[in-house]
Design a protein around this motif. Structure first.
Motif, PDB file in Angstrom:
ATOM      1  N   GLU A 146      -8.355  -3.599   4.529  1.00 20.86           N
ATOM      2  CA  GLU A 146      -8.669  -4.064   3.175  1.00 20.86           C
ATOM      3  C   GLU A 146      -7.390  -4.398   2.412  1.00 20.86           C
ATOM      4  O   GLU A 146      -7.330  -5.391   1.688  1.00 20.86           O
ATOM      5  N   SER A 147      -6.355  -3.583   2.592  1.00 18.74           N
ATOM      6  CA  SER A 147      -5.102  -3.819   1.861  1.00 18.74           C
ATOM      7  C   SER A 147      -4.442  -5.129   2.275  1.00 18.74           C
ATOM      8  O   SER A 147      -3.749  -5.756   1.476  1.00 18.74           O
ATOM      9  N   LYS A 148      -4.677  -5.561   3.497  1.00 16.40           N
ATOM     10  CA  LYS A 148      -4.088  -6.819   3.969  1.00 16.40           C
ATOM     11  C   LYS A 148      -4.757  -8.030   3.354  1.00 16.40           C
ATOM     12  O   LYS A 148      -4.203  -9.130   3.404  1.00 16.40           O
ATOM     13  N   LEU A 195       0.837  -1.198   0.000  1.00 16.12           N
ATOM     14  CA  LEU A 195       0.000   0.000   0.000  1.00 16.12           C
ATOM     15  C   LEU A 195       0.876   1.254   0.000  1.00 16.12           C
ATOM     16  O   LEU A 195       0.633   2.190  -0.762  1.00 16.12           O
ATOM     17  N   ALA A 196       1.889   1.271   0.835  1.00 12.83           N
ATOM     18  CA  ALA A 196       2.781   2.440   0.909  1.00 12.83           C
ATOM     19  C   ALA A 196       3.494   2.670  -0.415  1.00 12.83           C
ATOM     20  O   ALA A 196       3.544   3.808  -0.909  1.00 12.83           O
ATOM     21  N   PHE A 197       4.037   1.615  -1.006  1.00 13.50           N
ATOM     22  CA  PHE A 197       4.739   1.768  -2.285  1.00 13.50           C
ATOM     23  C   PHE A 197       3.795   2.210  -3.389  1.00 13.50           C
ATOM     24  O   PHE A 197       4.130   3.060  -4.204  1.00 13.50           O
ATOM     25  N   GLY A 198       2.602   1.628  -3.421  1.00  9.55           N
ATOM     26  CA  GLY A 198       1.637   1.988  -4.447  1.00  9.55           C
ATOM     27  C   GLY A 198       1.180   3.430  -4.319  1.00  9.55           C
ATOM     28  O   GLY A 198       1.086   4.155  -5.312  1.00  9.55           O
ATOM     29  N   MET A 199       0.925   3.862  -3.100  1.00 11.56           N
ATOM     30  CA  MET A 199       0.485   5.247  -2.915  1.00 11.56           C
ATOM     31  C   MET A 199       1.615   6.232  -3.185  1.00 11.56           C
ATOM     32  O   MET A 199       1.349   7.363  -3.586  1.00 11.56           O
ATOM     33  N   ALA A 200       2.847   5.805  -2.994  1.00 15.34           N
ATOM     34  CA  ALA A 200       3.980   6.692  -3.269  1.00 15.34           C
ATOM     35  C   ALA A 200       4.019   7.095  -4.744  1.00 15.34           C
ATOM     36  O   ALA A 200       4.576   8.140  -5.079  1.00 15.34           O
ATOM     37  N   LEU A 257      -7.266  -0.812  -5.428  1.00 12.85           N
ATOM     38  CA  LEU A 257      -7.488  -0.179  -4.132  1.00 12.85           C
ATOM     39  C   LEU A 257      -6.895   1.222  -4.109  1.00 12.85           C
ATOM     40  O   LEU A 257      -7.551   2.179  -3.682  1.00 12.85           O
ATOM     41  N   ILE A 258      -5.686   1.364  -4.597  1.00 10.98           N
ATOM     42  CA  ILE A 258      -5.036   2.677  -4.621  1.00 10.98           C
ATOM     43  C   ILE A 258      -5.790   3.628  -5.541  1.00 10.98           C
ATOM     44  O   ILE A 258      -5.964   4.812  -5.217  1.00 10.98           O
ATOM     45  N   GLN A 259      -6.303   3.122  -6.644  1.00 13.17           N
ATOM     46  CA  GLN A 259      -7.100   3.967  -7.541  1.00 13.17           C
ATOM     47  C   GLN A 259      -8.368   4.430  -6.844  1.00 13.17           C
ATOM     48  O   GLN A 259      -8.781   5.583  -6.982  1.00 13.17           O
ATOM     49  N   ARG A 260      -8.985   3.550  -6.072  1.00 10.23           N
ATOM     50  CA  ARG A 260     -10.182   3.933  -5.319  1.00 10.23           C
ATOM     51  C   ARG A 260      -9.855   5.013  -4.292  1.00 10.23           C
ATOM     52  O   ARG A 260     -10.644   5.937  -4.080  1.00 10.23           O
ATOM     53  N   ILE A 261      -8.700   4.909  -3.649  1.00  7.14           N
ATOM     54  CA  ILE A 261      -8.269   5.948  -2.705  1.00  7.14           C
ATOM     55  C   ILE A 261      -8.056   7.247  -3.455  1.00  7.14           C
ATOM     56  O   ILE A 261      -8.518   8.312  -3.036  1.00  7.14           O
TER      57      ILE A 261
END
Length: 68
Positions: free
Chosen positions: A44-46, A16-21, A57-61
């Motif tokens: 959810e990310s887990k 999640l951290a890498f994707g959001m970065a 998930l990152i796109q939804r965020i």
């Protein structure tokens, strides 16, 4: 952004951290979430099983399309 801000566990899951970065809007929108919303996103990310699911998930965020 401080990914440890207010999290009981101290850090975001790496995927999640890498994707959001890679997505500034996702970082911004995540930073504006309540602690409850952040906990739900982390939970959810887990459960994500693939890179594609994490990207969704990152796109939804990023799109503020997270329903908790």
């Amino acid at each position: 952004m401080d990914y440890t801000d207010g999290l009981q566990g101290g850090v975001l899951p790496l995927g999640l951290a890498f994707g959001m970065a890679m997505d500034e809007r996702a970082i911004d929108h995540y930073g504006r979430m309540t602690e409850y919303e952040k906990e739900k996103v982390i939970a959810e990310s887990k459960n994500v099983k693939s890179k594609e699911e994490m990207q969704q998930l990152i796109q939804r965020i990023s799109d503020r399309d997270i329903i908790v």
